[in-house]
Design a protein around this motif. Structure first.
Motif, mmCIF file in Angstrom:
data_model
loop_
_atom_site.group_PDB
_atom_site.id
_atom_site.type_symbol
_atom_site.label_atom_id
_atom_site.label_comp_id
_atom_site.label_asym_id
_atom_site.label_seq_id
_atom_site.Cartn_x
_atom_site.Cartn_y
_atom_site.Cartn_z
ATOM 1 N N ASP A 113 0.860 -1.038 -0.167
ATOM 2 C CA ASP A 113 0.127 0.080 -0.126
ATOM 3 C C ASP A 113 0.814 1.271 0.144
ATOM 4 O O ASP A 113 0.375 2.204 -0.600
ATOM 5 C CB ASP A 113 -0.805 0.011 1.072
ATOM 6 C CG ASP A 113 -2.101 -0.880 1.047
ATOM 7 O OD1 ASP A 113 -2.272 -1.522 0.071
ATOM 8 O OD2 ASP A 113 -2.553 -1.445 2.135
ATOM 9 N N GLY A 114 2.060 1.098 0.930
ATOM 10 C CA GLY A 114 2.910 2.480 0.802
ATOM 11 C C GLY A 114 3.681 2.678 -0.262
ATOM 12 O O GLY A 114 4.467 3.613 -0.312
ATOM 13 N N ASP A 115 3.716 1.630 -1.383
ATOM 14 C CA ASP A 115 4.575 1.722 -2.604
ATOM 15 C C ASP A 115 3.979 2.907 -3.523
ATOM 16 O O ASP A 115 2.810 2.857 -3.781
ATOM 17 C CB ASP A 115 5.025 0.690 -3.191
ATOM 18 C CG ASP A 115 5.718 -0.661 -2.195
ATOM 19 O OD1 ASP A 115 6.424 0.297 -1.544
ATOM 20 O OD2 ASP A 115 5.565 -1.746 -2.260
ATOM 21 N N ASP A 116 4.887 3.426 -4.297
ATOM 22 C CA ASP A 116 4.640 4.404 -5.399
ATOM 23 C C ASP A 116 4.113 3.833 -6.776
ATOM 24 O O ASP A 116 5.083 3.636 -7.496
ATOM 25 C CB ASP A 116 5.509 5.602 -5.499
ATOM 26 C CG ASP A 116 5.061 6.664 -6.329
ATOM 27 O OD1 ASP A 116 4.043 6.284 -7.445
ATOM 28 O OD2 ASP A 116 5.897 7.520 -6.437
ATOM 29 N N GLY A 117 2.976 3.232 -6.969
ATOM 30 C CA GLY A 117 2.654 2.380 -8.068
ATOM 31 C C GLY A 117 2.954 3.172 -9.323
ATOM 32 O O GLY A 117 3.173 2.637 -10.275
ATOM 33 N N GLY A 118 2.417 4.522 -9.656
ATOM 34 C CA GLY A 118 2.622 5.411 -10.593
ATOM 35 C C GLY A 118 4.312 5.422 -11.027
ATOM 36 O O GLY A 118 4.455 5.158 -12.422
ATOM 37 N N ALA A 119 4.988 5.633 -9.934
ATOM 38 C CA ALA A 119 6.352 5.623 -10.391
ATOM 39 C C ALA A 119 7.053 4.193 -10.971
ATOM 40 O O ALA A 119 7.687 4.192 -12.001
ATOM 41 C CB ALA A 119 7.113 6.120 -9.227
ATOM 42 N N VAL A 120 6.472 3.371 -10.331
ATOM 43 C CA VAL A 120 7.049 1.952 -10.742
ATOM 44 C C VAL A 120 6.131 1.672 -12.114
ATOM 45 O O VAL A 120 7.362 1.134 -12.864
ATOM 46 C CB VAL A 120 6.471 0.738 -9.757
ATOM 47 C CG1 VAL A 120 6.730 -0.558 -10.370
ATOM 48 C CG2 VAL A 120 7.265 0.686 -8.370
ATOM 49 N N GLU A 121 5.263 2.019 -12.463
ATOM 50 C CA GLU A 121 4.661 1.647 -13.828
ATOM 51 C C GLU A 121 5.199 2.380 -14.906
ATOM 52 O O GLU A 121 5.760 1.859 -15.824
ATOM 53 C CB GLU A 121 3.030 2.114 -13.595
ATOM 54 C CG GLU A 121 2.368 1.722 -14.887
ATOM 55 C CD GLU A 121 0.805 2.208 -14.928
ATOM 56 O OE1 GLU A 121 0.517 2.760 -13.899
ATOM 57 O OE2 GLU A 121 0.424 1.984 -16.006
ATOM 58 N N SER A 122 5.490 3.692 -14.648
ATOM 59 C CA SER A 122 6.266 4.363 -15.658
ATOM 60 C C SER A 122 7.735 3.780 -15.732
ATOM 61 O O SER A 122 8.189 3.745 -16.924
ATOM 62 C CB SER A 122 6.697 5.904 -15.067
ATOM 63 O OG SER A 122 5.354 6.498 -14.586
ATOM 64 N N GLU B 120 9.378 1.942 -19.435
ATOM 65 C CA GLU B 120 10.892 2.404 -20.214
ATOM 66 C C GLU B 120 11.621 1.426 -20.244
ATOM 67 O O GLU B 120 12.562 1.398 -21.460
ATOM 68 C CB GLU B 120 11.631 3.299 -19.067
ATOM 69 C CG GLU B 120 10.782 4.796 -18.708
ATOM 70 C CD GLU B 120 10.755 5.471 -19.879
ATOM 71 O OE1 GLU B 120 11.754 5.716 -20.401
ATOM 72 O OE2 GLU B 120 9.292 6.152 -20.297
ATOM 73 N N LEU B 121 11.388 0.060 -19.976
ATOM 74 C CA LEU B 121 12.315 -1.104 -20.146
ATOM 75 C C LEU B 121 12.490 -1.548 -21.601
ATOM 76 O O LEU B 121 11.257 -1.743 -22.008
ATOM 77 C CB LEU B 121 12.121 -2.225 -19.092
ATOM 78 C CG LEU B 121 12.398 -1.971 -17.503
ATOM 79 C CD1 LEU B 121 11.904 -2.849 -16.657
ATOM 80 C CD2 LEU B 121 13.909 -1.556 -17.462
ATOM 81 N N PRO B 122 13.494 -1.831 -22.481
ATOM 82 C CA PRO B 122 13.413 -2.251 -23.681
ATOM 83 C C PRO B 122 12.647 -3.710 -23.770
ATOM 84 O O PRO B 122 12.187 -4.068 -24.674
ATOM 85 C CB PRO B 122 14.823 -2.106 -24.158
ATOM 86 C CG PRO B 122 15.749 -1.885 -22.997
ATOM 87 C CD PRO B 122 14.696 -1.279 -21.846
ATOM 88 N N GLU B 123 12.932 -4.503 -22.561
ATOM 89 C CA GLU B 123 12.466 -5.844 -22.662
ATOM 90 C C GLU B 123 10.803 -5.972 -22.329
ATOM 91 O O GLU B 123 10.347 -7.137 -22.877
ATOM 92 C CB GLU B 123 13.053 -6.583 -21.369
ATOM 93 C CG GLU B 123 14.612 -6.831 -21.563
ATOM 94 C CD GLU B 123 15.250 -5.464 -20.892
ATOM 95 O OE1 GLU B 123 14.677 -4.795 -20.584
ATOM 96 O OE2 GLU B 123 16.750 -5.756 -20.657
ATOM 97 N N VAL B 124 10.415 -4.991 -22.012
ATOM 98 C CA VAL B 124 8.973 -4.951 -21.574
ATOM 99 C C VAL B 124 8.354 -4.452 -22.895
ATOM 100 O O VAL B 124 8.238 -3.409 -23.498
ATOM 101 C CB VAL B 124 8.745 -3.974 -20.489
ATOM 102 C CG1 VAL B 124 7.101 -3.840 -20.176
ATOM 103 C CG2 VAL B 124 9.129 -4.581 -19.112
ATOM 104 N N THR B 125 7.085 -5.265 -23.026
ATOM 105 C CA THR B 125 6.117 -4.789 -24.151
ATOM 106 C C THR B 125 4.766 -4.401 -23.786
ATOM 107 O O THR B 125 4.087 -3.820 -24.567
ATOM 108 C CB THR B 125 5.971 -6.331 -25.291
ATOM 109 O OG1 THR B 125 5.545 -6.900 -24.301
ATOM 110 C CG2 THR B 125 7.333 -6.650 -26.077
ATOM 111 N N THR C 54 14.415 -3.247 -11.358
ATOM 112 C CA THR C 54 13.564 -1.941 -11.366
ATOM 113 C C THR C 54 12.882 -1.510 -10.087
ATOM 114 O O THR C 54 12.860 -0.658 -9.529
ATOM 115 C CB THR C 54 12.820 -1.705 -12.550
ATOM 116 O OG1 THR C 54 13.511 -1.806 -13.819
ATOM 117 C CG2 THR C 54 11.910 -0.523 -12.907
ATOM 118 N N LEU C 55 12.261 -2.714 -9.837
ATOM 119 C CA LEU C 55 11.579 -2.874 -8.462
ATOM 120 C C LEU C 55 12.638 -2.532 -7.344
ATOM 121 O O LEU C 55 12.067 -1.808 -6.485
ATOM 122 C CB LEU C 55 10.976 -4.319 -8.139
ATOM 123 C CG LEU C 55 9.798 -4.576 -9.388
ATOM 124 C CD1 LEU C 55 9.249 -5.788 -9.019
ATOM 125 C CD2 LEU C 55 8.477 -3.514 -9.159
#
Ligand code: ADP
Length: 312
Positions: free
Chosen positions: A232-241, A245-250, A280-281
């Motif tokens: 709950d305390g983690d910044d989901g928006g920042a993690v998602e962005s 950005e990762l080249p491996e992620v589609t 990244t996490l």
């Protein structure tokens, strides 16, 4: 070196082609799977290999022999375990092995074989008193009694409970380790994936692919899917962005704290999706919960190759 060569094998019943131009070869020492749904033509194919059915066309060589014209010579080199082998109820395990050993010029030591398949204590047990798994192990022993170079095993573990199935798989791996080439007919994906070095996928009397289990899976793509949830305390928006950005992620989808990340490793293996996502996490000091990684399976490969699931 190929020990079995099948070329353009054909067999029809009542004008219907049930084996329709099947070709493959089996290397010495491998476990070769013949995988397909019920009615695909698997049993017809392997019974032609064993000289038990006469093909309408095509060419077969097993250990250099033609199963039809060299049938008696082939019998000495080939062991066959067919679906639902039935022996007389009162025949004891030791008697069955002794009887079958008498059919061969150079049989295996049947008492040692009985121990090897785990029936050492069952020598005087009648066939009718054996459990399903024990009957199956006896039928494997009977297929090996002539000390064959090639063994054909048809629907080896059908009807067995999961533990007996796993025990049988272990036994088959031991048989392979002893140098016997095995042709394994199955419609169980897990069995094919666990045991086979290569697999011929058969559908409607035709070979749709021959490859290693991993090779078949790779044909449907290397896409992976990682799912997890964050606190709950983690910044989901920042993690998602950052993940996007990762080249491996589609693709990234997020629903509150739940994430699903799709992507693939780079072709040359230098970039790993799992490594990129976990790094990244970690950089965001986020520990993923309920983490799951899903890859394509042999079921997915079968669906992609034939357009239907194997048990349809
Ligand atoms: P699988 O082993 O893949 O289940 P089979 O080789 O047993 O497939 O059968 C393929 C098809 O051929 C099935 O439709 C089956 O009904 C038919 N078939 C097999 N043997 C015979 C036979 N002796 N006479 C007529 N039809 C047969």
């Amino acid at each position: 070196m190929a020990i079995i060569d099948v070329s353009d094998l054909r067999k029809s019943y009542g004008g219907r082609a049930v084996v329709d131009g099947v070709s493959f070869s089996v290397e010495e020492g491998e476990i070769f799977g013949v995988l397909g749904p019920n009615g695909a033509g698997k049993t017809t194919t392997v019974e032609c290999l064993a000289g038990l059915r006469t093909p309408d066309g095509g060419d077969i060589r097993v250990a250099g022999l033609d199963p039809h014209s060299d049938r008696s010579a082939l019998k000495q080199r080939l062991g066959v375990q067919l679906q639902s082998a039935v022996l007389p109820d009162k025949l004891k395990v030791g008697e069955a092995l002794d009887l079958y050993a008498s059919f061969y010029d150079h049989p295996a030591d049947w008492a040692a074989l009985m121990d090897r398949v785990g029936l050492g204590g069952k020598r005087n047990t009648p066939f009718a008193k054996l459990s399903g798994g024990q009957k199956q192990r006896l039928s494997i022993a009977l297929a090996l009694i002539g000390d064959p170079r090639v063994a054909i095993l048809d629907e080896l573990t059908t009807g067995l409970d999961p533990q007996a199935r796993r025990d049988t798989w272990g036994l088959i791996e031991e048989v392979r380790a002893s140098g016997v080439t095995i042709v394994l007919v199955t419609h169980f994906m897990e069995e094919a994936e666990r045991l086979c070095d290569r697999i011929a996928v058969i559908d409607s009397g035709r070979v749709v692919a021959v490859d290693t289990p991993a090779g078949l899976v790779a044909r449907v793509g290397e896409e992976q899917r990682i799912t997890f949830r964050i606190g709950d305390g983690d910044d989901g928006g920042a993690v998602e962005s950052a993940l996007k950005e990762l080249p491996e992620v589609t693709g990234v989808t997020r629903s509150g704290g739940r994430f699903a990340v799709s992507g693939a490793d780079s072709q040359d293996g230098s970039a790993s999706l799992v490594l990129a996502v976990s790094t990244t996490l970690a950089a965001h000091r986020v520990a993923p919960l309920d983490l799951r990684i899903d890859r394509a399976t042999l079921d997915d490969a079968f669906l992609a190759l034939t357009g239907k699931p194997i048990d349809s």
